[in-house]
Motif scaffolding. Structure first.
Motif, short mmCIF file in Angstrom:
data_model
loop_
_atom_site.label_atom_id
_atom_site.label_comp_id
_atom_site.label_asym_id
_atom_site.label_seq_id
_atom_site.Cartn_x
_atom_site.Cartn_y
_atom_site.Cartn_z
N GLY A 267 0.82 -1.21 0.00
CA GLY A 267 0.00 0.00 0.00
C GLY A 267 0.85 1.25 0.00
O GLY A 267 1.96 1.27 -0.54
N SER A 268 0.34 2.32 0.62
CA SER A 268 1.07 3.58 0.67
C SER A 268 1.89 3.69 1.95
O SER A 268 1.40 3.36 3.03
N HIS A 269 3.10 4.13 1.81
CA HIS A 269 3.99 4.25 2.96
C HIS A 269 4.97 5.37 2.68
O HIS A 269 5.48 5.50 1.58
N GLY A 270 5.23 6.20 3.67
CA GLY A 270 6.21 7.26 3.49
C GLY A 270 5.97 8.41 4.44
O GLY A 270 5.40 8.23 5.52
N TYR A 271 6.39 9.59 4.02
CA TYR A 271 6.41 10.76 4.89
C TYR A 271 5.89 11.94 4.10
O TYR A 271 6.51 12.40 3.14
N ASP A 272 4.73 12.45 4.49
CA ASP A 272 4.07 13.55 3.78
C ASP A 272 3.94 14.71 4.75
O ASP A 272 3.04 14.72 5.59
N GLY A 273 4.85 15.68 4.66
CA GLY A 273 4.85 16.78 5.62
C GLY A 273 4.75 18.13 4.96
O GLY A 273 4.53 18.27 3.75
N GLU A 274 4.91 19.17 5.77
CA GLU A 274 4.93 20.53 5.28
C GLU A 274 6.28 20.82 4.62
O GLU A 274 7.26 20.06 4.78
N ALA A 275 6.35 21.94 3.89
CA ALA A 275 7.60 22.33 3.23
C ALA A 275 8.72 22.45 4.26
O ALA A 275 8.57 23.13 5.28
N GLY A 276 9.81 21.75 4.02
CA GLY A 276 10.97 21.82 4.90
C GLY A 276 10.95 20.85 6.06
O GLY A 276 11.95 20.73 6.78
N GLU A 277 9.84 20.14 6.26
CA GLU A 277 9.74 19.24 7.41
C GLU A 277 10.70 18.07 7.30
O GLU A 277 11.18 17.54 8.31
N TYR A 278 10.99 17.65 6.07
CA TYR A 278 11.95 16.57 5.85
C TYR A 278 13.13 17.08 5.01
O TYR A 278 13.61 16.41 4.10
N GLN A 279 13.60 18.25 5.36
CA GLN A 279 14.72 18.85 4.66
C GLN A 279 16.03 18.18 5.07
O GLN A 279 16.25 17.86 6.24
N PHE A 280 16.89 17.96 4.11
CA PHE A 280 18.24 17.47 4.38
C PHE A 280 19.17 18.03 3.31
O PHE A 280 18.73 18.58 2.30
N GLY A 281 20.47 17.93 3.54
CA GLY A 281 21.44 18.33 2.54
C GLY A 281 22.11 17.10 1.96
O GLY A 281 22.09 16.02 2.55
N LEU A 282 22.70 17.27 0.80
CA LEU A 282 23.43 16.17 0.16
C LEU A 282 24.74 16.69 -0.40
O LEU A 282 24.76 17.67 -1.14
N MET A 283 25.83 16.05 -0.02
CA MET A 283 27.09 16.29 -0.69
C MET A 283 27.62 14.93 -1.16
O MET A 283 27.66 13.96 -0.39
N GLY A 284 27.94 14.87 -2.44
CA GLY A 284 28.36 13.60 -3.02
C GLY A 284 29.40 13.81 -4.09
O GLY A 284 29.84 14.93 -4.36
N ALA A 285 29.80 12.71 -4.72
CA ALA A 285 30.80 12.77 -5.78
C ALA A 285 30.50 11.72 -6.83
O ALA A 285 29.93 10.66 -6.54
N THR A 286 30.84 12.04 -8.06
CA THR A 286 30.63 11.11 -9.17
C THR A 286 31.61 11.40 -10.28
O THR A 286 32.16 12.51 -10.37
N THR A 287 31.85 10.41 -11.12
CA THR A 287 32.54 10.66 -12.38
C THR A 287 31.57 11.38 -13.30
O THR A 287 30.37 11.44 -13.00
N PRO A 288 32.02 11.96 -14.42
CA PRO A 288 31.12 12.75 -15.27
C PRO A 288 29.85 11.99 -15.65
O PRO A 288 29.91 10.83 -16.05
#
Length: 537
Positions: A267-288
């Motif tokens: 069925g349905s599962h997850g997190y449905d919140g207000e703007a910014g409620e599940y905010q996170f940052g991402l820093m990563g790396a990749t080849t082109p």
């Protein structure tokens, strides 16, 4: 275009019951296509629009929506009028009226589980960014510093009181170019969530083998909320076999309001919140990224910004990095820089009690105009081209250019973070230099050289096929001509067949389409009229 009422009298009478539907009464992809084939105007009927919204808003079916839009704007049936406006209608905030259908709104039961955030320790000694710069330059090099400058904007944006999206900066470079080294300098920060690889399914798990009590225990999204997700290996995201799903997931979580998945098994599962409620940052790396990855990023409305990490070609510089520093080992150098960055972030956090307030930029300034032009470079530079060569060897076909508003906001808050790094509450033009590097990195590699050639204030604004071939070290004039015509399609250049005449005859030329881009980077030229310096000497 306004929505057409379902009750209108047309040559073909519309009846939603005539078309394929989901169990909840919403039209399926096939039902929408068939309705539009019967009569293109049906695409604007409320019931049909709801069906398209249902596809667009579920990340598992976003690909079907993209396919639908491609059909609507193509030359074959169905020929939907003003398909670009139709797409904007679907992407608007208009809600589906579920009272018209045979089911309640399928939000599912969103888990409430929140994970306790790590406390931010007091710094042993207050540190400012200038000390970080000095340390990185002492033990590494200027390229590493530039990458760290871009990465540092990610945790800072999570401290802003008026930013709800998820800041994402991906370092792009060849294998062993130093991408991971730059990332590792941030691992000491209290709110770094380290994982060496991550898959789309990790954000919200949906394993059919899990019982109701276990569902959500493995979900990554609530664990990384208000933290920086640290992923040094994202090659599968940008060059793997399932790029479309990866990009749709990244786009789905990037607005910071959560992520809900629906399957037949759970069925349905997850997190449905207000703007910014599940905010996170991402820093990563990749080849082109692969060409397909750029295409999928454009289709899914990618929210990531890129920053390049060039290879070190200078032998003396490389020798200094590896063998310099006396008795200080390479591992110790990383540890020293890591501690300095951590101390600086802790200083910044406690100085503002975790909530940085910035002044709003004014319009009609060099800052506002520059941000718009830089966003234009990003939006056009990573535009999705459907062009192919015709019998005459010329490119023909549509190009999909994303709306610049989102990119402007992404660059705007990046510039704000750079200002905060120096203790300022208002953005100055010098804060945009990191945005310049990001703008040129956030486009396919094969386009980048051509865009740089056109925008470099030391160059002219017009180039022949021979000049393009020489400057970009291309193998043939035919390839050079394709690059020139692609600039015309993207709106960054104007291609003129035989637009240059000399003693040797006529030659095709490409001109910079918007000479404000030349002005933008002219700070160090004799005229000294523009706000920014050209960063690629």
């Amino acid at each position: 275009m306004a929505s057409i009422d379902d009750s209108s009298n047309d040559a073909v009478e519309f009846d939603a019951g005539d078309y394929d539907q989901h169990e909840n009464g919403i039209l399926t992809y096939n039902g929408i296509v068939q309705a539009a084939k019967d009569q293109p105007a049906f695409a604007y009927y409320p019931t049909v629009l709801d069906g398209a919204r249902f596809l667009y808003r579920d990340n598992d079916t976003r690909g079907e929506f993209i396919q639908l839009y491609d059909r609507f704007r193509g030359d074959d049936e169905p020929d939907v009028p003003d398909s670009a406006n139709w797409k904007r209608t679907i992407e608007s905030d208009h809600e589906i009226d579920w009272s018209k259908y045979d089911a309640e709104r399928p939000d599912g039961d969103a888990p409430d589980k929140k994970y306790e955030l790590p406390e931010i320790e007091e710094p042993e000694e207050e540190t400012d960014w200038s000390e970080v710069e000095k340390t990185i330059l002492e033990y590494f090099d200027e390229d590493t510093l530039k990458v760290c400058e871009a990465l540092a904007t990610v945790p800072i944006q999570l401290m802003f009181d008026d930013f709800t999206d998820c800041p994402m900066v991906i370092v792009v470079g060849a294998a062993s170019s130093g991408k991971t080294t730059a990332l590792e300098l941030f691992k000491g920060w209290d709110r770094i969530f380290v994982t060496h690889e991550v898959t789309p399914a990790a954000f919200v798990s949906h394993n059919a083998d899990q019982d109701d009590g276990e569902l959500g225990e493995m979900d990554l999204l609530p664990k990384i909320t208000d933290q920086v997700l640290w992923v040094p290996e994202m090659g599968t995201w940008f060059s793997g076999d399932d790029i479309e799903r990866y990009m749709r997931t990244l786009s789905g979580v990037a607005d910071g309001s959560g992520y809900v998945k629906s399957t037949g098994a759970q069925g349905s599962h997850g997190y449905d919140g207000e703007a910014g409620e599940y905010q996170f940052g991402l820093m990563g790396a990749t080849t082109p990224p692969s060409p397909r990855a750029w295409s999928e990023m454009g289709n899914a409305g990618a929210r990531v910004l890129m920053h390049g990490m060039p290879n070190t070609d200078d032998d003396d510089e490389l020798e200094e990095q590896i063998f310099g520093g006396g008795d200080v080992s390479y591992a110790e150098k990383k540890e020293i820089a890591q501690e300095k960055i951590c101390s600086w972030l802790r200083t910044l956090w406690h100085e503002h009690d975790g909530e940085i307030q910035m002044q709003t930029e004014e319009k009609d300034t060099k800052v506002s105009r520059s941000l718009i032009k830089l966003a234009d470079i990003v939006a056009r530079g990573r535009g999705v081209s459907y062009a192919t060569e015709n019998e005459e060897g010329n490119l023909e076909g549509e190009v999909q250019i994303e709306d610049r508003k989102r990119v402007i906001q992404m660059l705007r808050f990046t510039a704000r973070a750079r200002a905060a790094m120096d203790g300022r509450t208002i953005v100055a033009t010098e804060d945009l230099q990191v945005c310049v590097r990001i703008a040129f990195a956030t486009m396919p590699e094969k386009r980048r050289g051509m865009v740089k050639l056109l925008c470099d204030p030391e160059n002219g604004t017009k180039f022949t096929t021979k000049q393009v071939k020489s400057n970009l070290s291309l193998g043939s004039k035919h390839t050079a001509k394709r690059r020139m015509q692609e600039m015309d399609q993207l709106g960054l250049g104007n291609f003129e067949k035989e637009g240059h005449e000399s003693r040797g005859g006529k030659a095709d030329v490409v001109r910079l389409a918007d000479e404000d881009l030349m002005w933008l980077f002219s700070n160090d030229t004799d005229d000294n009229g523009g706000p920014l310096s050209w960063p690629f000497q």
